[in-house]
Enzyme design. Sequence first.
Site, PDB file in Angstrom:
ATOM      1  N   CYS A 239      11.137  37.306  51.240  1.00  0.00           N
ATOM      2  CA  CYS A 239      10.815  36.785  49.912  1.00  0.00           C
ATOM      3  C   CYS A 239      11.167  37.823  48.860  1.00  0.00           C
ATOM      4  CB  CYS A 239       9.328  36.490  49.809  1.00  0.00           C
ATOM      5  SG  CYS A 239       8.765  35.441  51.126  1.00  0.00           S
TER       6      CYS A 239
ATOM      7  N   TYR B 286      12.912  27.329  61.265  1.00  0.00           N
ATOM      8  CA  TYR B 286      11.856  28.328  61.052  1.00  0.00           C
ATOM      9  C   TYR B 286      10.564  27.906  61.731  1.00  0.00           C
ATOM     10  CZ  TYR B 286       8.714  31.306  58.188  1.00  0.00           C
ATOM     11  OH  TYR B 286       7.778  32.200  57.745  1.00  0.00           O
TER      12      TYR B 286
ATOM     13  N   HIS C 231       5.350  32.960  61.388  1.00  0.00           N
ATOM     14  CA  HIS C 231       4.392  33.409  60.379  1.00  0.00           C
ATOM     15  C   HIS C 231       3.220  32.470  60.135  1.00  0.00           C
ATOM     16  CE1 HIS C 231       8.051  35.788  58.888  1.00  0.00           C
ATOM     17  NE2 HIS C 231       7.174  36.665  59.323  1.00  0.00           N
TER      18      HIS C 231
ATOM     19  N   ASP D 107       3.522  40.847  60.802  1.00  0.00           N
ATOM     20  CA  ASP D 107       4.966  41.088  60.829  1.00  0.00           C
ATOM     21  C   ASP D 107       5.335  42.243  59.895  1.00  0.00           C
ATOM     22  OD1 ASP D 107       7.653  40.702  61.402  1.00  0.00           O
ATOM     23  OD2 ASP D 107       7.906  39.138  59.898  1.00  0.00           O
TER      24      ASP D 107
END
Length: 688
Positions: free
Chosen positions: A31, A171, A174, A267
Amino acid sequence: MPRDPRYDILFEPVKIGPVVAKNRFFQVPHCNGMGHARPRAHAAMRGIKAEGGWAVVSTEEVEIHASSDISPHIEGRLWDDRDIGALQLVSDAVHAHGALAAIELAHNGMHAANLYSREVPIAPSPICLIGSYTPAQARGMTKADIRAYRRWHRDAALRSRRAGFDIVYVYAGHDLSLAMHFLQARHNRRSDEYGGSLVNRARLLRELIEETKDAIGGDCAVAVRFAVDELRGKDGIESRGEGREVIAMLAELPDLWDVNISDWQNDSATSRFAAEGYQEEFVRFVKGVTSKPVVGVGRFTSPDAMVSQIRRGVLDFVGAARPSIADPFLPNKIANGDIDDIRECIGCNICVTGDLTSTPIRCTQNPTMGEEWRKGWHPESIPPRSGDDSFLIVGAGPTGLECARLLGRRGFSVTLADAEPVLGGRVTRESRLPGLSAWARVRDYRMQQLNRLPNVEILRASRVTAAEILEFGARRVVLATGAHWRRDGIARANLRPIAGFERAGVFTPDDLMAGMRVPSPAVVFDDDHFYIGAVLAEKLRREDLEVTLVTPAERVSAWTVNTLEQHRIQKQLLELGVRIETNRNLVEFDGSLVHLECTYTGRASSLPAAAVVTVSSRQSDDSLGLELAAEPAALAAAGIASVDCIGDCLAPSTIAAAVYAGHRYAREFDWPQSDEVPFLREYPARAD
Ligand code: ADP
Ligand code: SF4
């Protein structure tokens, strides 16, 4: 310098389905607070990474549908054809430097509150929205919803190809994506063929991979980003259990596995809590289960650690988000044998704060991050000098060091003076505290660069006075003299000095960093809310003191929510046996007791305390600036054209802000004075 042959392996090309990466450096999705709202800034930032030698440069997660709207966070957006143009800017910028462009398609399921789109959130089964206290729930998806979702994903893959991407991600990481939510037994309570057994829970992920391959697999590689472990034991996916089974089940379906641990705070663990390579124990099994190339991360900044990952068969690609932010030119520096020039990530997660505050990404080590388009800043190059100005920089903390480095790079004659024998200011002091040793990298990188610049003279152990500055003969004076912690308690909760804080027994963070001994029991009063208060509580507790941390906030180190550390920090203090008093203001210290007030009710309480460590606000060390400003005639007579206070000496802030201030001065001191906004802005397109 020629490349060390030990690192040759990092520059081998690797095939990913129908495309070939030119080396093993892979910038994984991250991000950046620019995304769909600031597409030019986003594209320029990714382009710089490609220029720096990364073989693959990825976007952040890209929302594929209006029901995956994670506003106010600013990610990529590919809701329909009109979003293709903005993403094409990214792939063009990446291709311009011969790298592959990757896009991470995401549907955030019950993590998307849809605050902007006002669509009803969706999930495998009805559930509260996760990741926030938003008072709303997601509805369970029907079979028709699942079909629609697969169609949106396929459409997004087709649009990704039209936008020029070479690698398209499915994806499932997370705890942030529908494909992962279906996998997780705790989120998926379905009784149809998409729920129950792992085969059923993995059905959707399998379909997404197959359908993406079917749609674009002839031209683009299909990658899967998958969290192999959630670090929550049996309640979640575990690398020894379902994490491994999922990869075994789908092993050869995608063209690439991008594996990591979940959630985001695991992460992207900070250096305070995790060392380089910290994910290896979770991901090392993956290559044994699939023949497809594997990328993983671990805040890798050392080329030896990278080589070791490849040689030992842990990874095929060195994945990096933060190391590529701190140094977009990391691959090229290794390729060119310029190892000492690597600007190593310090693991502070200031970069993450951009996403969490919906503002453009910034970085402590790399002040050009996020400024590539709007200011035209490049991490490795800078305009040459504009004249013959000479500079005296007083103070060699992060501000002064960066300012000297860059002015020196521009070719100016620079003298950098510091009162201390060891340079680095606050980063040197703080790096001696528990967990903060990586802060020293801010100093070490800059010292390394300064030592190569013959036009920069460094004066150590030289406390400079106003009279000496007038005598010195530099045309421009830069005051980067920093700040010190207040002793009177003034900050947010107390706007007047706290009663009794003039007594012996009151210590500041500077006192502790200078090695002063604190008696027990000690109260750390944290009205700063970033990391220092908790770090000092930890330090004292490890020295066996009885410690209570008092804060007017609702939690310890409240702002570290933005660096993904808050949970770990509070957990660590509790486990160390630090007592924690939240929602309490400290209103008086009488020498043996601290007197507290509840921030809601004002109800009084007290705690025994032989010492109070006050972590409140900082006061600029601006006396030199004030003295010189009072003598304009003397300045003119001395031929001094400007005196500027910058960094903490102007207004105390983060280390990132200090580095930025030093950098900015060196780039912009010779710009004409102007009331214009000092950077480019992006405006929404006019309505047709
Ligand atoms: P910043 O974060 O803005 O770089 P720091 O507090 O880290 O600020 O660094 C300020 C540096 O300035 C310290 O290393 C300190 O020793 C130095 N300094 C402060 N006053 C003087 C002075 N009068 N002469 C020389 N050095 C000074
Ligand atoms: Fe690393 Fe900190 Fe820069 Fe993020 S902000 S890339 S953690 S140095």
